[in-house]
Design an enzyme around this catalytic site. Structure first.
Site, short mmCIF file in Angstrom:
data_model
loop_
_atom_site.label_atom_id
_atom_site.label_comp_id
_atom_site.label_asym_id
_atom_site.label_seq_id
_atom_site.Cartn_x
_atom_site.Cartn_y
_atom_site.Cartn_z
N ASP A 186 0.82 -1.21 0.00
CA ASP A 186 0.00 0.00 0.00
C ASP A 186 0.85 1.27 0.00
OD1 ASP A 186 -1.98 -1.97 0.50
OD2 ASP A 186 -1.70 -1.73 2.65
N GLU B 25 -11.36 0.48 -1.88
CA GLU B 25 -10.60 0.79 -0.68
C GLU B 25 -9.37 1.60 -1.07
OE1 GLU B 25 -9.56 -3.05 0.90
OE2 GLU B 25 -8.45 -3.62 -0.89
#
Length: 350
Positions: A37, A204
Site C-alpha cells: 500500500d 478501498e
C-alpha cells in the site's frame, strides 16, 4: 545539513533486482520487495514514500528518492505502534494499514487507519529526523485507508473506507471534516460512494486530491489479486462522484495493478506508484506514467484509446532535476557496525 546527510549516505545496490537499467529506462517493479500500500509525496526535487507496516516496529518506513526509481530507506516515522501495551505481543496483520504521506505548510503528515482502534496521524518537519508522537484523529473500529486534503479555502477533509471484518460493512467511502490542525475530526461522516453496486466491490485504498476545480478519489476496486484502479470525480467534496476505471491488467501479466499514489515531478510529468500482489514475495512496487485527458487521469499506456491504461514493464525514467546513481534499499546486513540497519523491524513493540 539535511540535504548533505541524505546525499552522502553510502549507496546500496541489490545483487538480486535492480530496476534502473542505466540507459535512461527502468523496468518494473522498481522495488521488488514487500512495501504494501505505498504512498508518496513530492517536495521540490525530492520524493518520499511510506507503506503499510502493520504490527511491525519501528513502523511506517520512510524511503527517499530523487527519480522515483532508485530508493533508499532513511527513517521510520513510528517508534512504536499504539496502543503500546496491545502491541507488546505479536498482532499479525493488525496495526498500520494503508498510510498517506503529505507535505503541507512545511510539515510532513502521515495518516493511517488501524482497523481496531481508529485513524491516527503523525508529523515531522524533517522526514529523516524525529517524528512527533502519534495522534488519534478519529477513534473507532473498522476505519481504514485514510487520506487528508487541505482545500484552497482553508478547510481540511479526511476520506476513509471500512474493513468488513471489524465494521460489518465494506466497499463504502466516507468523507468528514477535520480541524485546521488536522488533528481531530469535527463533523459526521458523509457517505460519498457505495461500491456495493455489483461492479466496484472491495473499493478501498483511498487517496483524495483536487485539480482544476474537481475533487478526485483514487481508489482500487475488485480485490488485491485481480482488481483495477478506479478514480472518482466530482465538483463538490461530498459528491456525487462519477466513477471511471483508469488502469487495469488488460493483456499484461501484472495482476491487480492498483492502490498507490499520484505524484508530479517539477518538470510537469505525472506518475503513479502502486503495488502488485506477488503472493509469497509480498506487495511489490511498480511505477507507471500518468497523463490527464479531459480532466480524467489515464495510468499506464492506453493502447486502444479507451481512457483505461495498462501497466508498463519497461519505460523511460522520469524527467527530474536531481539525480542519483543506481541504488536500492538495503536487503541484508553484514553486522559490521554497532547499529542495526534501517531494514530491520520486529513483530512487537520493544
Amino acid at each position: 545539513m539535511f540535504f548533505t546527510l541524505l546525499t552522502t549516505a553510502q549507496p546500496y545496490v541489490s545483487k538480486v533486482w535492480v530496476s534502473d537499467q542505466g540507459d535512461g529506462t527502468y523496468i518494473n517493479p522498481v522495488l521488488y520487495a514487500d512495501y504494501s500500500d505505498p504512498d508518496v509525496c513530492a517536495v521540490e526535487d525530492d520524493f518520499y514514500m511510506t507503506a503499510s507496516s502493520f504490527n511491525c516496529t519501528p513502523g511506517l518506513p520512510i524511503l527517499h528518492s530523487k527519480d522515483l526509481v532508485n530508493w533508499r530507506i532513511i527513517n521510520h516515522a513510528l517508534k512504536s505502534v499504539e496502543p503500546h501495551d496491545f502491541f507488546s505481543i505479536p498482532q499479525h496483520g493488525k496495526g498500520v494499514w494503508a498510510p498517506a504521506i503529505r507535505y503541507h505548510n512545511g510539515e510532513f503528515y502521515i495518516y493511517w487507519g488501524d482497523p481496531d482502534w481508529g485513524i491516527f496521524m503523525v508529523k515531522a518537519t524533517d522526514p529523516a529526523g524525529e517524528w512527533e508522537n502519534p495522534v488519534l484523529v478519529k477513534p473507532g473500529k473498522g476505519m481504514i485507508d485514510a487520506a487528508p486534503l487541505w482545500d484552497e479555502d482553508g478547510r481540511v477533509y479526511l476520506v476513509h473506507a471500512w474493513a468488513g471484518s471489524r465494521a460489518g460493512i465494506n466497499s463504502t467511502l466516507v468523507i468528514c471534516e477535520m480541524n485546521a490542525e488536522g488533528t481531530a475530526v469535527i463533523s459526521d461522516p458523509v457517505m460519498v460512494f457505495d461500491g456495493n453496486d455489483g461492479v466496484n466491490h472491495t473499493i478501498e485504498g483511498l487517496k483524495l486530491y483536487k485539480r482544476n476545480g474537481y475533487y478526485y478519489i483514487f481508489a482500487p476496486a475488485g480485490g488485491v489479486e485481480r482488481g483495477w484502479q478506479l478514480v472518482l470525480r466530482s465538483e463538490s467534496i461530498y459528491g456525487p462522484y462519477d466513477p471511471k476505471i483508469v488502469m487495469a491488467q488488460e493483456n499484461t501479466d501484472i495482476n491487480g495493478p492498483h492502490q498507490g499514489d499520484w505524484v508530479d515531478t517539477q518538470s510537469g510529468e505525472s506518475w503513479f506508484l502502486h503495488f502488485q500482489d506477488r503472493e509469497m514475495y509480498g506487495r511489490i512496487i511498480h511505477l507507471n506514467p500518468m497523463k490527464w485527458v479531459n480532466n480524467w487521469p489515464v495510468i499506464g499506456v492506453d493502447k486502444d484509446g479507451n481512457g483505461c491504461g495498462e501497466p508498463v514493464r519497461r519505460y523511460k525514467k522520469p524527467a527530474v532535476k536531481g539525480k542519483w546513481g543506481i541504488e536500492t534499499p538495503a536487503e541484508s546486513d553484514e553486522f559490521d557496525t554497532r547499529d542495526l540497519g534501517l531494514q530491520w523491524q520486529w513483530h512487537t513493540n520493544y
